[in-house]
Every structure is written in structure tokens, then in C-alpha cells.
Design an enzyme around this catalytic site. Structure first.
Site, PDB file in Angstrom:
ATOM      1  NE  ARG A 221     -35.611  25.732 -18.988  1.00 58.84           N
ATOM      2  CZ  ARG A 221     -35.671  25.082 -20.639  1.00 58.84           C
ATOM      3  NH1 ARG A 221     -35.281  25.558 -21.436  1.00 58.84           N
ATOM      4  NH2 ARG A 221     -36.273  23.671 -21.245  1.00 58.84           N
TER       5      ARG A 221
ATOM      6  CE1 TYR B  50     -37.512  16.503 -25.099  1.00 57.82           C
ATOM      7  CE2 TYR B  50     -39.004  16.232 -23.521  1.00 57.82           C
ATOM      8  CZ  TYR B  50     -37.873  16.964 -24.053  1.00 57.82           C
ATOM      9  OH  TYR B  50     -38.307  18.479 -24.387  1.00 57.82           O
TER      10      TYR B  50
ATOM     11  NE  ARG C  67     -31.870  29.064 -24.407  1.00 57.74           N
ATOM     12  CZ  ARG C  67     -31.889  28.907 -24.319  1.00 57.74           C
ATOM     13  NH1 ARG C  67     -31.928  28.666 -26.261  1.00 57.74           N
ATOM     14  NH2 ARG C  67     -33.564  28.719 -23.987  1.00 57.74           N
TER      15      ARG C  67
ATOM     16  NE  ARG D 149     -25.487  27.575 -24.649  1.00 61.85           N
ATOM     17  CZ  ARG D 149     -25.436  27.526 -25.978  1.00 61.85           C
ATOM     18  NH1 ARG D 149     -24.042  27.077 -26.244  1.00 61.85           N
ATOM     19  NH2 ARG D 149     -26.510  26.594 -26.362  1.00 61.85           N
TER      20      ARG D 149
ATOM     21  CG  ASP E  30     -32.078  19.592 -19.971  1.00 64.69           C
ATOM     22  OD1 ASP E  30     -32.941  21.580 -20.199  1.00 64.69           O
ATOM     23  OD2 ASP E  30     -31.881  18.592 -20.563  1.00 64.69           O
TER      24      ASP E  30
HETATM   25  O1  CP3 Z   1     -34.475  26.431 -14.438  1.00 64.55           O
HETATM   26  C1  CP3 Z   1     -33.600  26.461 -14.771  1.00 64.55           C
HETATM   27  O2  CP3 Z   1     -32.833  27.615 -14.622  1.00 64.55           O
HETATM   28  C2  CP3 Z   1     -32.540  25.427 -14.024  1.00 64.55           C
HETATM   29  C3  CP3 Z   1     -32.407  25.058 -15.643  1.00 64.55           C
HETATM   30  C4  CP3 Z   1     -33.449  23.747 -16.182  1.00 64.55           C
HETATM   31  C5  CP3 Z   1     -33.032  24.276 -18.194  1.00 64.55           C
HETATM   32  N1  CP3 Z   1     -33.859  23.144 -17.877  1.00 64.55           N
HETATM   33  C6  CP3 Z   1     -31.935  24.434 -17.711  1.00 64.55           C
HETATM   34  C7  CP3 Z   1     -31.978  24.847 -20.180  1.00 64.55           C
HETATM   35  C8  CP3 Z   1     -33.972  23.628 -15.735  1.00 64.55           C
HETATM   36  C9  CP3 Z   1     -35.505  23.087 -14.812  1.00 64.55           C
HETATM   37  C10 CP3 Z   1     -34.436  22.713 -17.580  1.00 64.55           C
HETATM   38  C11 CP3 Z   1     -35.496  21.992 -17.344  1.00 64.55           C
HETATM   39  C12 CP3 Z   1     -35.830  21.226 -19.118  1.00 64.55           C
HETATM   40  N2  CP3 Z   1     -35.433  20.857 -19.831  1.00 64.55           N
HETATM   41  C13 CP3 Z   1     -37.356  21.092 -19.393  1.00 64.55           C
HETATM   42  C14 CP3 Z   1     -38.303  20.890 -18.458  1.00 64.55           C
HETATM   43  C15 CP3 Z   1     -39.191  22.617 -17.933  1.00 64.55           C
HETATM   44  C16 CP3 Z   1     -39.913  23.333 -19.017  1.00 64.55           C
HETATM   45  O3  CP3 Z   1     -39.765  23.838 -19.528  1.00 64.55           O
HETATM   46  O4  CP3 Z   1     -40.915  23.018 -18.751  1.00 64.55           O
HETATM   47  C17 CP3 Z   1     -37.095  19.871 -20.171  1.00 64.55           C
HETATM   48  C18 CP3 Z   1     -38.999  20.182 -21.136  1.00 64.55           C
HETATM   49  C19 CP3 Z   1     -36.501  20.255 -20.982  1.00 64.55           C
HETATM   50  C20 CP3 Z   1     -35.956  19.806 -22.373  1.00 64.55           C
HETATM   51  C21 CP3 Z   1     -34.837  21.228 -22.569  1.00 64.55           C
HETATM   52  N3  CP3 Z   1     -33.331  21.522 -22.528  1.00 64.55           N
HETATM   53  C22 CP3 Z   1     -34.768  21.326 -24.260  1.00 64.55           C
HETATM   54  C23 CP3 Z   1     -36.534  20.773 -24.876  1.00 64.55           C
HETATM   55  C24 CP3 Z   1     -34.345  22.558 -24.628  1.00 64.55           C
HETATM   56  C25 CP3 Z   1     -34.275  23.277 -26.040  1.00 64.55           C
HETATM   57  C26 CP3 Z   1     -34.739  24.001 -25.421  1.00 64.55           C
HETATM   58  C27 CP3 Z   1     -34.633  25.776 -25.305  1.00 64.55           C
HETATM   59  O5  CP3 Z   1     -34.759  26.098 -24.068  1.00 64.55           O
HETATM   60  O6  CP3 Z   1     -33.672  26.319 -25.413  1.00 64.55           O
HETATM   61  C28 CP3 Z   1     -32.985  22.398 -23.322  1.00 64.55           C
HETATM   62  C29 CP3 Z   1     -32.118  23.109 -23.254  1.00 64.55           C
HETATM   63  C30 CP3 Z   1     -32.024  23.980 -22.070  1.00 64.55           C
HETATM   64  N4  CP3 Z   1     -32.787  23.548 -20.679  1.00 64.55           N
HETATM   65  C31 CP3 Z   1     -31.097  25.424 -21.552  1.00 64.55           C
HETATM   66  C32 CP3 Z   1     -30.994  25.644 -20.709  1.00 64.55           C
HETATM   67  C33 CP3 Z   1     -31.019  26.854 -19.835  1.00 64.55           C
HETATM   68  C34 CP3 Z   1     -30.470  26.179 -23.339  1.00 64.55           C
HETATM   69  C35 CP3 Z   1     -29.670  25.933 -23.345  1.00 64.55           C
HETATM   70  C36 CP3 Z   1     -28.554  27.093 -23.903  1.00 64.55           C
HETATM   71  O7  CP3 Z   1     -28.511  27.048 -25.400  1.00 64.55           O
HETATM   72  O8  CP3 Z   1     -28.584  28.358 -22.939  1.00 64.55           O
END
Ligand code: CP3
Length: 343
Positions: A27, A152, A31, A40, A77
Site C-alpha cells: 500500500r 468479499y 493516503r 484523490r 484494487d
Molecule cells: O499497494 C499498493 O500501493 C497498490 C494498491 C492496492 C490497493 N489495494 C489500493 C487501495 C492494493 C495492492 C490493494 C489490495 C487490497 N484491497 C487488499 C489486499 C491487501 C490487504 O490490505 O490485505 C484488500 C483486502 C483490498 C480491499 C480494500 N480496498 C479495502 C478493504 C479498502 C478500504 C479500506 C481502506 O484501506 O481504505 C480498499 C480501498 C483502497 N485500496 C484504497 C487504496 C489506496 C483507499 C482508497 C482511498 O480512499 O483513497
């Protein structure tokens, strides 16, 4: 010089000797970075960012420019490839699936695009990133593991108790086997597409492996993950498997068909690496460490590097960086790895 020799991350995945551990962070595009928050705010919505290749590519490159990391992970994602399979997805900002899979009949609705399509935005983002990346920096593609995606699909959102997905798996075990198998096949095709467009390594995120007992995890998490990984056997790219909360599965992991095991932050790095002898390992600083003072981040990062294997090791956190981490803390973590030199 082969790609392995000029690229620390890819070399470490292959357990080739390097001058210092390569480093990237799960990640890393997110943010906690002011430049991410700025884009964003303009884009308005997270999915719009994923679907716009210029934006996805720019956001992927932001942490590379700032910290000089050894690998970039494409911005997307794990849930976006479910949309071409017929899933109605929204981020509010946490993920919501408006047509969850709750029965064997719902399962029949899930289609696998043949050949894989519907994620052309990602292919274009990968090409844009690769064109702007130094050859020394690797580009990682990724997908969710079948079990994690199934949670999911069935729950419709992030879950704490996983009651709906367990209800479906226990009531219709054969249908559930089919669901995770279908996801494995779909994600294999999706990752092959990513590799065709520039991904040089792939990571499979099994974020909810910790929700299953060892016995159930073997059937519903490890078995389909193995099917997915095996389907990439003929590609010459390192495969990373990350079972978050998967310490109870450690002794099953040496047999996974992948080059790298990513350890979560709870695992004992030295002991786990001995069990995983023969594979490269990645990880595993507690992301919470980055909320501490810089001297403590430095001290704990060095302590991790000291106990890590000397070959076949990639420094990372043991889960994603959180939005409240100060940029300086991330800088301290990355710099501490970059200054560490193998004898
Ligand atoms: O790692 C990176 O920088 C690449 C991008 C990436 C994102 N999500 C961007 C994202 C990757 C590799 C993921 C994987 C992901 N997404 C996982 C597996 C990794 C882990 O944490 O176990 C999972 C379970 C998700 C599902 C997901 N996406 C959730 C539960 C959420 C909401 C919670 C949160 O962190 O806000 C997201 C949103 C998300 N995915 C954001 C980002 C940058 C936040 C979006 C925003 O509001 O800007």
C-alpha cells in the site's frame, strides 16, 4: 547483464546475492502521501483513479520518486477484476458489493471473460508505469487470492466474523469449491494479462487467510491459491504469496508453487525463514511501528534486517501502511534498509 543482476528486487526473489535487501511497502501508493491525497481529491472517487490509466500510473510512481524504492506495485484494487465477472462494486470508501453471491444459483451468474477482458485500464496503466520506470526498479502486478475474493463476494463488504461466507461454504461445500476454483482460473488469466503488459513479478494477497482454521484453509484458501499459482508455472516471473494472519499455515507454505512467501507482522522472521528454507521471504515489520519515534523505527528495522536471511530476502512491512503514518516515518524505514549493507 541479465535483468536479475541489475534489479535487486528480482534478484532477491530468485535468491541471487545482492548488495543490500531490496525494499518496497504494501500500500505504498496511498493516503499517507500528500501528493496522493491531492490527486484523490481532484478525482473524487477511488474507482475513478483505478479506471484512469494516467492517474493510476502517476499514483504508482509517486512513492518511487519520493523514496527510491526497489519495486513499484501497480495501483488498483483486488476487487476491480470482479466487475467484468458481473459484480456491482462501489467504494464508500470501504468496498460494497451490491449483488453478493449467497447461493449456488448466484454462483452461476459469475462469468469468466474469455479471453480475459474488462480490465484494459490496468494493462494501459502497467505500460505507462513501465515506460517511466528505471530498469533497476521492478514492477509488481497483483490480485486477490480466491478465498479472500470469495469473502468479499459473499459477505458483500469487509467482514469481521465471516458468518455468511462460512454459512455458504459449510452448506454447499462442493459449490464453494467450484467458486474458489473459478476465481483461481479467472485470476490466473488476469495475472497473465498483467505480465503480458509489463508486470515482472506478481503478488497474491490472501488477506483473510487468518479467518479459517488450518483444516479449512487447506481446502478453501491454500488449495485454490495453489491452483492459481500453478497456472503461472510457465511464466518466468517470481510469484509472491501473502497469507495475512497465516502463521498457523507456516508448515504448509514450503510446498506452495511460488518463489516468495510474504510473512505478516506477527510471524517470527528468523524461525519462519528456517521453515521456508528454499524460498525467498518478504516482510515483516509491524505497520504500527511507523507510528513510533524515528529512532525506534530505525532500531526495529535494523533488528529485523539482522535476523533476516542474507540471500532471498525482501524488506517490507508485514501488512499495508496505514493512512495516518507520517511521511517521515516511511522515509526512516526505507532509508534504514537502503543504508544496510551485506558484508
Ligand atoms: O499497494 C499498493 O500501493 C497498490 C494498491 C492496492 C490497493 N489495494 C489500493 C487501495 C492494493 C495492492 C490493494 C489490495 C487490497 N484491497 C487488499 C489486499 C491487501 C490487504 O490490505 O490485505 C484488500 C483486502 C483490498 C480491499 C480494500 N480496498 C479495502 C478493504 C479498502 C478500504 C479500506 C481502506 O484501506 O481504505 C480498499 C480501498 C483502497 N485500496 C484504497 C487504496 C489506496 C483507499 C482508497 C482511498 O480512499 O483513497
Amino acid at each position: 547483464m541479465s535483468a536479475n543482476e541489475s534489479n535487486r528486487f528480482l534478484a532477491a526473489c530468485r535468491r541471487v546475492k545482492v548488495d543490500r535487501p531490496p525494499v518496497w511497502v504494501m500500500r505504498q501508493a496511498g493516503r499517507y502521501l500528500p501528493e496522493y491525497r491531492e490527486i484523490r481529491a481532484k478525482a473524487g472517487d477511488f474507482l475513478t483513479m483505478c479506471y484512469t490509466p494516467e492517474i493510476a500510473a502517476e499514483v504508482t510512481l509517486q512513492p518511487i520518486r519520493r523514496f527510491g524504492l526497489d519495486a513499484a506495485i501497480i495501483f488498483s484494487d483486488i476487487l476491480t477484476p470482479l466487475v467484468p465477472m458481473g459484480i456491482d462494486l462501489e467504494f464508500t470508501p470501504t468496498p460494497q458489493i451490491h449483488n453478493p453471491v449467497r447461493s449456488p444459483e448466484d454462483l452461476q451468474r459469475l462469468t469468466i471473460p474469455e479471453p480475459w477482458q474488462g480490465t484494459e485500464f490496468l494493462s494501459e496503466a502497467l505500460e505507462r508505469v513501465r515506460a517511466n520506470l528505471d530498469p533497476k526498479t521492478a514492477l509488481i502486478g497483483f490480485c486477490g487470492a480466491p478465498w479472500t475474493l470469495a469473502t468479499y463476494l459473499v459477505e458483500g463488504c469487509s467482514s469481521k466474523s465471516f458468518t455468511k461466507v462460512k454459512q455458504l461454504a459449510l452448506s454447499h461445500p462442493e459449490a464453494f469449491d467450484q467458486l474458489v476454483d473459478r476465481l483461481a482460473d479467472a485470476m490466473a488469466a488476469y495475472l497473465r494479462e498483467q505480465v503480458a503488459h509489463g508486470a515482472q513479478a506478481v503478488q497474491i494477497f490472501d488477506s483473510w487467510a487468518g479467518a479459517l482454521s488450518a483444516v479449512d484453509a487447506r481446502r478453501w484458501a491454500l488449495r485454490p491459491a495453489r491452483r492459481l499459482l500453478e497456472a503461472l508455472d510457465d511464466l518466468d516471473v517470481p510469484r509472491i504469496y501473502f497469507a495475512h494472519g497465516g502463521s498457523h499455515l507456516l508448515h504448509d507454505l514450503p510446498d506452495m508453487p511460488c518463489e516468495v512467501i510474504a510473512l505478516d507482522w506477527r510471524a517470527d522472521l528468523a524461525r519462519a525463514s528456517r521453515v521456508l528454507d528454499g524460498k525467498a521471504v518478504q516482510g515483516n515489520l509491524d505497520p504500527g511501528t511507523l507510528m513510533g519515534p524515528n529512532e525506534e523505527i530505525e532500531r526495529r528495522t535494523r533488528a529485523m534486517l539482522e535476523i533476516a536471511p542474507r540471500t532471498g530476502y525482501i524488506a517490507n512491512l508485514g501488512h499495508g501502511i496505514t493512512p495516518d503514518v507520517p511521511v517521515e516515518a516511511m522515509e526512516t524505514f526505507v532509508r534504514t534498509v537502503q543504508e544496510f549493507k551485506y558484508e
